[in-house]
Design a protein around this motif. Structure first.
Motif, PDB file in Angstrom:
ATOM      1  N   ARG A  71      -2.464  10.914  -4.056  1.00  0.00           N
ATOM      2  CA  ARG A  71      -1.514  12.014  -4.004  1.00  0.00           C
ATOM      3  C   ARG A  71      -2.132  13.206  -4.738  1.00  0.00           C
ATOM      4  O   ARG A  71      -2.884  13.018  -5.701  1.00  0.00           O
ATOM      5  N   VAL A  72      -1.820  14.416  -4.295  1.00  0.00           N
ATOM      6  CA  VAL A  72      -2.350  15.614  -4.965  1.00  0.00           C
ATOM      7  C   VAL A  72      -1.363  16.040  -6.048  1.00  0.00           C
ATOM      8  O   VAL A  72      -0.161  16.116  -5.800  1.00  0.00           O
ATOM      9  N   TYR A  73      -1.915  16.288  -7.252  1.00  0.00           N
ATOM     10  CA  TYR A  73      -1.105  16.700  -8.400  1.00  0.00           C
ATOM     11  C   TYR A  73      -1.547  18.082  -8.870  1.00  0.00           C
ATOM     12  O   TYR A  73      -2.689  18.479  -8.643  1.00  0.00           O
TER      13      TYR A  73
ATOM     14  N   TRP B 211       2.367  10.936  -0.713  1.00  0.00           N
ATOM     15  CA  TRP B 211       1.253   9.998  -0.764  1.00  0.00           C
ATOM     16  C   TRP B 211       0.499  10.096   0.563  1.00  0.00           C
ATOM     17  O   TRP B 211       1.096   9.980   1.623  1.00  0.00           O
ATOM     18  N   LEU B 212      -0.790  10.379   0.464  1.00  0.00           N
ATOM     19  CA  LEU B 212      -1.610  10.546   1.664  1.00  0.00           C
ATOM     20  C   LEU B 212      -2.582   9.379   1.777  1.00  0.00           C
ATOM     21  O   LEU B 212      -3.091   8.894   0.767  1.00  0.00           O
ATOM     22  N   SER B 213      -2.811   8.941   2.997  1.00  0.00           N
ATOM     23  CA  SER B 213      -3.737   7.810   3.195  1.00  0.00           C
ATOM     24  C   SER B 213      -4.852   8.216   4.139  1.00  0.00           C
ATOM     25  O   SER B 213      -4.731   9.186   4.884  1.00  0.00           O
TER      26      SER B 213
ATOM     27  N   MET C  71      -5.088  12.070  -7.356  1.00  0.00           N
ATOM     28  CA  MET C  71      -4.889  10.935  -8.262  1.00  0.00           C
ATOM     29  C   MET C  71      -4.371   9.764  -7.422  1.00  0.00           C
ATOM     30  O   MET C  71      -3.357   9.893  -6.739  1.00  0.00           O
ATOM     31  N   PRO C  72      -5.073   8.643  -7.444  1.00  0.00           N
ATOM     32  CA  PRO C  72      -4.639   7.508  -6.623  1.00  0.00           C
ATOM     33  C   PRO C  72      -3.365   6.851  -7.147  1.00  0.00           C
ATOM     34  O   PRO C  72      -2.654   6.207  -6.397  1.00  0.00           O
ATOM     35  N   TYR C  73      -3.132   7.014  -8.470  1.00  0.00           N
ATOM     36  CA  TYR C  73      -2.022   6.288  -9.101  1.00  0.00           C
ATOM     37  C   TYR C  73      -0.976   7.271  -9.622  1.00  0.00           C
ATOM     38  O   TYR C  73      -1.226   8.452  -9.771  1.00  0.00           O
ATOM     39  N   ARG C  74       0.162   6.699  -9.987  1.00  0.00           N
ATOM     40  CA  ARG C  74       1.149   7.496 -10.724  1.00  0.00           C
ATOM     41  C   ARG C  74       0.616   7.735 -12.137  1.00  0.00           C
ATOM     42  O   ARG C  74      -0.096   6.902 -12.678  1.00  0.00           O
TER      43      ARG C  74
END
Lengths: 402, 334
Positions: free
Chosen positions: A382-384, A399-401, A284-287
């Motif tokens: 980020r992985v959820y 957070w991974l880039s 998921m790119p966002y919160r």
């Protein structure tokens, strides 16, 4: 007619009024317009109808903040039925109707973005965001006016594969819908897996709807995959695949990309079919909207939602699909406001330049920290993991880039 | 060999659902000579009715608790201690859902039958005696009406419904290969084949069935022999809609509920053309063949080909047998 001082002034004033006024109007319309096409009908109507209210919220919020340099904005949304030709027609109609007041557009599919791209030339060019994360679009050379409000599907695969590797995974399966959306990151995924020393034991294409689940689950079982990445689905197929695999007792760890990570869908599946999504992970790119402690912008959305959507499910929760749209609109507004602040006209070229110049942007909580536009995308996420007990996706990685 | 059997069974299970969908198209065509392009959308309505009666109504505040989930003490006792995906757990989950599944199926069949009757009375019957082409065009228009109406009534929200049968996994070894089967899919296949067989028997052996066959042969002669052709029309539409409701419910359990369910009708139309528009047996063979071909192609060539190869086979059959495998040749005299 003899030209004396009086007639000279009168003629000059008339000429200025005739020639100059439109120039002033062009520079300063009474309001700026941002158009949008949404799939309010058709196969992705579920997503379209959840996203539509976000435009009302955005209009109110942005105008309360002063619009673009004091000029209010207005959103014009139309149904596309998820047909790219309809989105193109909607865009052309918006151009014809709104003219230079139209300063941006939001399209609703990769197909629509690709179809419209060749039209974005000269007077017909506008800044254009969309629901798409297609890797092909993240290229300022070929698509200078189009942008992605997050990581591409290739980036999302990168992040998932990095996370699989970190968890000790060595055998992965790719199951994808037989569509452009499904196939997008495959080639890149193969290369990344090879680089990380992960073996791809199965690449399985399915129908985007109504897939033959027993056949796919059988192949997955025979492949011996430890991890399986699902790509190219929104509301269907992926839950049935995971459910089928769990019924058979397959210990495969499933991973999804953005469109397979909506809490509302996961909750409905859990309510109807039981807790088989336990442990399902994805990028998921966002919160998520409920993770607002470090997201002041989300707090503003929440306060507005309470008032604007009182009595509806939207009052307390904004879907990830709507968050993605909001992020796209925030980026467009930042580019437009930056351009206006620099005293430049809001032409597509000027706005696109502002957009590609966004650096260390404090998004107000969408992302983990300040982000920059690189190649017209923001390559972070980020992985959820989903828990049927709490009915929440919670982060299992930093957070991974890319 | 074991794998071949595995994928053949998977194909048969899909084929049986195709057959159940196709039977509605054939029934309407046999009785009225109308190819119902909107049949997929009738099925979609059936799925939504199943959703309404099995999920929405049991979820109302005033609805009895046993309708939403029947939990007698003995079942709670048996359930305790079972692991999440145990076969017995799956059966108990199904038993708990049984009241709403039955309610959902009954509601879907009745409501869809009424919808079929409404369509026949209001749109088809006024066109009796007119060209068949006009009636076919009405079914094309019906697609937009039904899909729009479904969006208005149920919105486009994706939703999920309970399985009609317990989804217990079955495992057994065959020719050295472990075969996996889903319990719900096997029961769905049996239901589809039973309904299909029942309709064929009805058309062959009952008075109403003879009336349908006679009307299919020649409407005017059937009229003159005292057969009420309008009644035959109504029965055919009710039959197609009622079977469509069961097909819709089964599809919904496999794919979830969404407006895209209506699109299934189009792929099945090709199967009907392959089998022969007026032949139940031909359509059954065609549906099973396409189901098996899809599964085999998926197994050997992958999903990229699975949507193409079976329909190439359909085209080849139609080229060599334009009236389908068992379709009746029509001789037009000028």
């Amino acid at each position: 007619m003899t030209l004396n001082r009086r007639t000279f002034l009168a003629t000059g004033a008339a000429a200025t009024a005739t020639l100059g006024a439109p120039m002033i109007l062009k520079a300063q319309p009474a309001e700026y317009v941002l158009g949008a096409s949404l799939p309010l009908t058709g196969p992705f109507a579920t997503a379209g109808q959840l996203v539509a209210p976000a435009f009302a919220l955005a209009q109110k919020l942005f105008n309360d903040e002063g619009g673009i340099a004091g000029t209010p904005i207005r959103f014009v949304t139309e149904d596309s039925g998820y047909v790219p030709q309809n989105t193109l027609a909607n865009y052309q109609r918006a151009l014809a109707t709104e003219g230079s007041a139209l300063v941006g557009y939001f399209a609703d599919s990769t197909g629509a973005m690709k179809l419209i791209a060749p039209e974005l030339k000269g007077e017909n060019a506008r800044l254009m965001g969309s629901t798409s994360f297609a890797s092909e679009l993240a290229n300022p050379e070929t698509n200078p006016y189009q942008y992605i409000s997050g990581p591409t599907y290739q980036d999302q695969f990168d992040i998932l594969l990095q996370n699989i590797k970190a968890a000790g995974g060595s055998k992965v399966a790719f199951i994808y819908s037989n569509t452009e959306f499904g196939r997008d990151p495959l080639e890149h995924g193969r290369a990344k897996a090879a680089e990380l020393g992960i073996e791809i034991v199965l690449e399985e294409a399915t129908k985007p709807q109504g897939a033959d689940v027993p056949t796919h689950v059988t192949k997955l079982a025979q492949s011996g995959a430890e991890h399986c990445i699902l790509q190219g689905y929104v509301t269907g197929v992926w839950p049935q695949l995971i459910g089928g695999a769990r019924q058979f007792g397959l210990p495969v760890q499933f991973h999804g990309t953005f469109w397979g990570m909506e809490k509302l869908i996961a909750d409905r599946i859990t309510a109807e079919a039981g807790p088989f999504l336990a442990g399902y992970q994805g990028i998921m790119p966002y919160r998520y909207f409920y993770d607002r402690a470090d997201a002041p912008r989300y707090e503003q959305y929440a306060a507005l939602s309470k008032v604007m959507f009182a009595g509806t499910p939207l009052e307390n929760y904004m879907s990830t699909w709507a968050i993605q749209t909001m992020c796209g609109l925030e980026l467009a507004m930042k580019a437009l406001r930056d351009t206006a602040q620099a005293g430049l006209e809001l032409t597509a070229d000027n706005v696109a330049e502002s957009l590609s110049g966004i650096e260390n942007w404090d998004s107000g909580g969408f992302f983990g920290g300040p982000v920059s536009m690189v190649n017209n995308k923001i390559g972070t996420g980020r992985v959820y993991e989903y828990s049927p007990e709490t009915k929440l996706f919670t982060p299992v990685s930093d957070w991974l880039s890319t | 060999m074991g794998q071949f059997v595995q994928f053949a069974i998977n194909g048969l299970m899909s084929g049986a659902i195709y057959a159940l969908i196709a039977v509605g198209i054939v029934s309407v065509y046999k009785a009225t000579k109308v190819v119902n392009f909107a049949h997929g959308y009738l099925i979609m309505f059936g799925a939504y009715f199943y959703f309404t009666f099995a999920v929405v109504i049991p979820g109302f505040e005033g609805a009895p608790a046993w309708l939403a989930s029947w939990q007698p003490a003995w079942m709670v006792e048996m359930r305790a201690g079972l692991s999440m995906f145990s076969p017995l757990g799956a059966v108990l989950d199904w038993v708990a859902n049984l009241p709403r599944i039955v309610f959902g199926l009954l509601g879907a069949v009745v409501c869809n039958a009424l919808l079929g009757l409404l369509i026949e009375r209001s749109l088809m019957r006024p066109l009796m005696g007119q060209s068949v082409f006009a009636m076919i065009m009405v079914t094309v228009g019906l697609i937009s009406i039904l899909s729009g109406a479904a969006s208005l009534i149920w919105t486009a929200d994706a939703a999920f419904v309970p399985h009609i049968a317990p989804n217990t996994p079955l495992r057994f070894e065959l020719f050295g290969t472990m075969i996996f089967l889903f319990g719900a899919d096997i029961v769905n296949m049996v239901i589809a084949l039973l309904i299909f067989g029942g309709i064929v028997a009805m058309v062959k052996f009952t008075k109403g069935g003879v009336a349908i066959r006679a009307t299919a042969e020649d409407q005017s002669t059937a009229y003159s022999m005292g057969i009420s052709v309008p009644k035959v029309f109504s029965r055919a539409w009710i039959l197609a809609s009622a079977t469509g409701a069961v097909a819709g419910a089964i599809l919904a359990t496999r794919n979830g509920i969404s407006p895209s369910l209506g699109l299934f009708g189009f792929s099945v139309l090709a199967i009907v053309l392959m089998g022969g528009l007026d032949s139940y047996v031909g359509v059954l063979i065609a549906a099973m063949s396409v189901g098996i071909l899809e599964a085999m192609t998926q197994w050997k060539m992958g999903g990229e080909w699975a949507e193409i190869v079976p329909y190439v086979a359909v085209l080849v059959v139609i080229i060599f047998r334009p009236h389908g495998l068992f379709g009746q040749k029509e001789v037009e005299r000028i």
